[in-house]
Design an enzyme around this catalytic site. Structure first.
Site, PDB file in Angstrom:
ATOM      1  N   ASP A 145     -24.059 -72.061  44.327  1.00 39.89           N
ATOM      2  CA  ASP A 145     -22.742 -72.164  44.498  1.00 39.89           C
ATOM      3  C   ASP A 145     -22.691 -72.739  42.775  1.00 39.89           C
ATOM      4  O   ASP A 145     -22.270 -72.920  42.168  1.00 39.89           O
ATOM      5  CB  ASP A 145     -22.634 -73.949  45.010  1.00 39.89           C
ATOM      6  CG  ASP A 145     -21.521 -74.618  44.956  1.00 39.89           C
ATOM      7  OD1 ASP A 145     -20.474 -74.008  44.466  1.00 39.89           O
ATOM      8  OD2 ASP A 145     -21.052 -75.830  45.294  1.00 39.89           O
ATOM      9  N   SER A 171     -18.523 -82.299  41.011  1.00 42.52           N
ATOM     10  CA  SER A 171     -18.327 -80.727  41.409  1.00 42.52           C
ATOM     11  C   SER A 171     -18.520 -79.999  39.642  1.00 42.52           C
ATOM     12  O   SER A 171     -17.539 -79.637  39.360  1.00 42.52           O
ATOM     13  CB  SER A 171     -17.473 -80.751  42.181  1.00 42.52           C
ATOM     14  OG  SER A 171     -18.384 -80.844  43.680  1.00 42.52           O
ATOM     15  N   HIS A 215     -17.691 -73.808  43.728  1.00 43.60           N
ATOM     16  CA  HIS A 215     -16.715 -73.978  45.604  1.00 43.60           C
ATOM     17  C   HIS A 215     -15.426 -74.403  44.575  1.00 43.60           C
ATOM     18  O   HIS A 215     -14.755 -74.548  45.198  1.00 43.60           O
ATOM     19  CB  HIS A 215     -17.104 -74.897  46.249  1.00 43.60           C
ATOM     20  CG  HIS A 215     -17.089 -76.351  45.379  1.00 43.60           C
ATOM     21  ND1 HIS A 215     -18.673 -77.224  45.114  1.00 43.60           N
ATOM     22  CD2 HIS A 215     -16.428 -77.604  45.208  1.00 43.60           C
ATOM     23  CE1 HIS A 215     -18.860 -77.974  44.873  1.00 43.60           C
ATOM     24  NE2 HIS A 215     -17.517 -78.343  44.202  1.00 43.60           N
ATOM     25  N   GLY A 253     -15.037 -85.571  42.535  1.00 42.67           N
ATOM     26  CA  GLY A 253     -14.817 -84.941  40.763  1.00 42.67           C
ATOM     27  C   GLY A 253     -15.534 -84.335  39.810  1.00 42.67           C
ATOM     28  O   GLY A 253     -15.331 -83.804  39.164  1.00 42.67           O
ATOM     29  N   SER A 260     -23.444 -79.890  42.678  1.00 45.10           N
ATOM     30  CA  SER A 260     -23.343 -78.989  43.857  1.00 45.10           C
ATOM     31  C   SER A 260     -22.349 -79.889  44.896  1.00 45.10           C
ATOM     32  O   SER A 260     -21.156 -79.769  45.412  1.00 45.10           O
ATOM     33  CB  SER A 260     -23.840 -77.777  44.744  1.00 45.10           C
ATOM     34  OG  SER A 260     -23.224 -77.752  45.667  1.00 45.10           O
TER      35      SER A 260
END
Length: 476
Positions: free
Chosen positions: A243, A325, A213, A323, A341
């Protein structure tokens, strides 16, 4: 732009609180019973490392058939626990002779996988997730705080229709969201994320993995908000079957050390990629919240984010915030496990966090950890650990995937010290494709617990350096 490798003191996570991660302080022995002083009785449960448990289960998986009901690693007793359906004494004897602990359960691995597939068809609503929980021999269904009214009724009815004891629902106080904003901070298109693991692509180019993402939010990424790009997205998957994203460094001469920056001038060398295992101790690094630790609680998780459904994730009780991710999930012995994720909650209230398996991402993008020298279990160069495909009973019946979620490398070399156990995965989860990574605009990268999104300004650079070293080198 060339990145110079900054020499740092290596963090020894096995030391007493070297980086403040208590759960990572104990490294399990890498030997079977005969090597670590356990009882010599061939039928007595062996004390073994998680990697040894994975190897053992790989040998057992193809022999248990429909009697197999999943497995997990008991870290406290250092034993492999194998769920056995029915009262087949021969199967129990076989499990005992192998050195594992047989445990009588009601649901087979194939039945649990079928239950997950049913939920995907009948209960795919935003704010829900499900994963197989071998410790309770059930499918664990989680609903966040947004699942109310008709959506809750639909979910509850679907779980009930699976039959008694097949699945259970738990409520989460938080809201499932991706943690876009999270080792070293990286910035792109107003979004802020974390670098996961440095990799080498098939053509020898240096690059890194991060969350998918993040990869769909921006094509180019830099080390500072508004800074010159240092990497370009080559491939990104989100939502759908994962992801993850591969970003290659624009300068082919970039040195991309295979290590995780844990802050305070310390790094942890990453030697291999490995599959996760239920019961496994893991550590997460993110640029917002730094280090956090916990355990793997489920595998092959399906998560229904607002942006779409993502399948094949690792479920944990490790906290994370916007943040984080793309940040690294790893073990104390230097095994790359996952990429952050999303999930619910934060590092104050806790909650669930989901991770993209590194082994699956590497296979999909054609890359390897570091320079590829490690070749650990589950690594695409390794001994062939089963990637996200648990024990016997998955789809093709007994042992179609050799039974080991933790990777199937040789003990000590191909395996992973903190891995083990197994999980019956491979339900045909129907992932809803499409959808954009929207998020909440205007957060300016602040750590406020809200959902991060592509419109977040890069003002969180100071936060990013709180967990990293701020030295300008791209360490994950």
């Amino acid at each position: 732009m060339s990145h110079r490798r900054i020499t740092k003191r290596k963090a020894v996570l096995a030391g007493a609180g070297a980086v403040g991660v208590a759960a990572a302080a104990v490294l399990l022995p890498q030997a079977y019973a005969g090597q670590d002083g356990a009882a010599s009785d061939a039928s007595a449960p062996r004390r073994m490392s998680a990697a040894s448990a994975a190897e053992l289960l790989q040998q057992l998986g193809g022999q248990l058939g429909e009697s197999y009901g999943g497995a997990y690693y008991d870290a406290g007793k250092q034993q492999l626990v194998v769920n056995v359906v029915g009262d087949n004494n021969e199967i129990e004897v076989q499990v005992k002779k192998a050195g594992a602990v047989p445990r009588s359960v009601d649901n087979s691995a194939s039945e649990l996988s079928a239950a997950k597939s049913t939920l995907s068809r009948k209960a795919t609503v935003v704010g829900t997730s499900w994963a197989i929980d071998p410790r309770n021999n059930q499918v664990l269904v989680t609903a966040d705080r947004t699942v109310t009214g008709e959506r809750w009724d639909r979910l509850e009815a679907a779980v009930k229709n699976l039959g008694p004891g097949m699945a259970r629902i738990q409520k989460s106080e938080g809201e499932f969201k991706t943690f876009l904003e999270g080792g070293d901070a990286i910035f792109g298109g107003g979004a802020r994320c974390s670098l996961g693991f440095n990799v080498t692509t098939n053509d020898g180019s240096p690059g890194f993995l991060t969350a998918g993402h993040c990869g769909v939010a921006a094509e180019q990424w830099s080390e500072a908000a508004g800074g010159a790009p240092v990497g370009t997205v080559q491939e990104a998957v989100f939502p759908g079957a994962g992801d993850f994203a591969l970003v290659t460094y624009d300068d082919p001469a970039t040195e991309a050390p295979s290590e995780v920056d844990t802050g305070d001038g310390q790094t942890v060398a990453i030697a291999r990629a490995a599959d996760a295992a239920v019961g496994q101790d893991v550590i997460r690094m993110g640029s917002t919240t730094g280090l956090s630790d916990g355990q793997v609680t489920g595998l092959d998780a399906t998560v229904n984010y607002p942006e779409g459904t993502v399948t094949g994730l690792i479920q944990t009780n490790v906290c994370a915030e916007p943040g984080d991710s793309g940040g690294a999930l790893f073990t104390a012995d230097g095994s790359a496990i996952g990429l952050t994720s999303g999930g619910s909650g934060n590092c104050t209230a806790g909650g669930e966090t989901f991770f993209q398996p590194v082994t699956t991402a590497l296979e999909a993008v054609g890359a390897r950890i570091g320079d590829g020298a490690g070749g650990g279990a589950g690594d695409d160069n390794g001994a062939g650990g089963a990637q996200e495909n648990g024990g016997a009973g998955d789809n093709a019946g007994a042992g179609a995937d050799a039974g080991a979620d933790a990777g199937a490398g040789a003990d000590d070399n191909g395996g992973v010290a903190d891995n083990g156990g197994a999980e019956a995965n491979a339900g045909a989860d129907a992932g809803a494709d499409g959808g954009a990574d929207a998020g909440v605009p205007g957060d300016d990268g602040a750590n406020d617990g809200g959902a991060g999104g592509p419109d977040e300004a890069g003002g969180g650079e100071a936060q990013g350096d709180a967990a990293g070293d701020g030295d300008g080198g791209l360490h994950n």
